[in-house]
Motif scaffolding. Sequence first.
Motif, PDB file in Angstrom:
ATOM      1  N   GLU A 137      87.673  63.155   5.811  1.00 48.15           N
ATOM      2  CA  GLU A 137      88.971  62.763   5.232  1.00 48.15           C
ATOM      3  C   GLU A 137      89.855  62.663   6.269  1.00 48.15           C
ATOM      4  O   GLU A 137      90.761  61.558   6.249  1.00 48.15           O
ATOM      5  N   ARG A 140      89.447  59.268   7.661  1.00 51.22           N
ATOM      6  CA  ARG A 140      89.893  58.144   6.778  1.00 51.22           C
ATOM      7  C   ARG A 140      91.565  57.781   6.731  1.00 51.22           C
ATOM      8  O   ARG A 140      91.983  56.884   6.811  1.00 51.22           O
ATOM      9  N   GLU A 143      93.281  55.919   9.652  1.00 57.18           N
ATOM     10  CA  GLU A 143      92.598  54.428   9.931  1.00 57.18           C
ATOM     11  C   GLU A 143      93.846  53.561  10.453  1.00 57.18           C
ATOM     12  O   GLU A 143      94.901  53.666   9.832  1.00 57.18           O
ATOM     13  N   ALA A 171      82.338  58.116   7.916  1.00 62.19           N
ATOM     14  CA  ALA A 171      83.837  57.741   7.833  1.00 62.19           C
ATOM     15  C   ALA A 171      84.328  56.773   9.104  1.00 62.19           C
ATOM     16  O   ALA A 171      85.230  55.958   8.746  1.00 62.19           O
ATOM     17  N   GLU A 174      83.498  53.465   8.324  1.00 58.51           N
ATOM     18  CA  GLU A 174      84.349  52.850   7.267  1.00 58.51           C
ATOM     19  C   GLU A 174      85.793  52.297   7.721  1.00 58.51           C
ATOM     20  O   GLU A 174      86.289  51.326   7.414  1.00 58.51           O
ATOM     21  N   ILE A 175      86.249  53.132   9.106  1.00 56.78           N
ATOM     22  CA  ILE A 175      87.604  52.811   9.397  1.00 56.78           C
ATOM     23  C   ILE A 175      87.476  51.532  10.436  1.00 56.78           C
ATOM     24  O   ILE A 175      88.165  51.377  11.118  1.00 56.78           O
TER      25      ILE A 175
END
Length: 318
Positions: A137, A140, A143, A171, A174-175
Amino acid sequence: MARLVEGAVDFHVHPPWWIRDASKACKHLAAAEDRAGFSRFVVIAFDADEDLLDRLKPGDIVKAAMEASDLVAYALHMPWLARAVAEPEREIERLREDLRIHRRRPEEMVKCGEATGWKGIPVISYNPSRSPREMAEIVRGLEGRILGVKVYPTFHSTPPDSPRLDPVYEAVREIGGLVIVHTGCDPGIWELPAMCRHARPSLVKRAARRHRDLTFIVAHLGAYSALKPGIFFEEALDAIGEDNVYADTSAADPIYVEKAVREVGSEKLLFGSDYPYVHGLDIDAAAGEIEALGLERRHLENIFRFNAEKLLSRHWRK
Ligand SMILES: [Zn+2]
């Protein structure tokens, strides 16, 4: 001093620990990089909670020392080891103090980047006291303001291929970021073989094979060790054979950089000064040592600039 390679990037530095305020620390760093002729730098945090040291028992230190097959060599080269074994409780207290001095939290790293006008590109540290979900978290939530996450398998006592890290890696992917892993040993009790067993490039390779679309950087070319320089160097060369694995030159003896170029080329190598942690070396001296190896110009361009630019254009969205 102007660098041989224009637009050079220092891919591995840390905020100076003696300046507690993160903004001021990174302004100092930016000035030092500027003087050495670097246009950008990747600034890396170290973080962990103190409970990590509650888990380290005095008996663990003694046991790790006794397991070292060449304990005599360790004791001769590192007088502190005898002290650590004789008084492990005091050693743990000393480590606690070290942790307080050197840790940088994620929000401090963002301040650090801001303070340099994002010439300093922040990488936060994994923190094993947080749950993998919590850590993911945090990633994220940052980012666009961090390049990625660094794992210290020694201090964090976490192998880089641990399933605990999977949500964190996910994570980071994802970023659009990347993962840096400390490899080799570390100062103090972390020099003992049992204490640096997780910090192997072969384990980074394993993680990289599981996360094909995530970029990993093997810090220090696997070579970091006071007693056995080059300890995991061969493993590092093997690991960077994977498409998604790179290595940085920080704190590695320049002979390993030369050897790496000779054996596998320069496409996967990134210059890192490890300022301010390498004793007796400033940024300019660290760069000068590599420039002085007599490598072909195209290799120097790769190591100081092109490879870094390629990674930053892919992974840094600022
Ligand atoms: Zn470092």
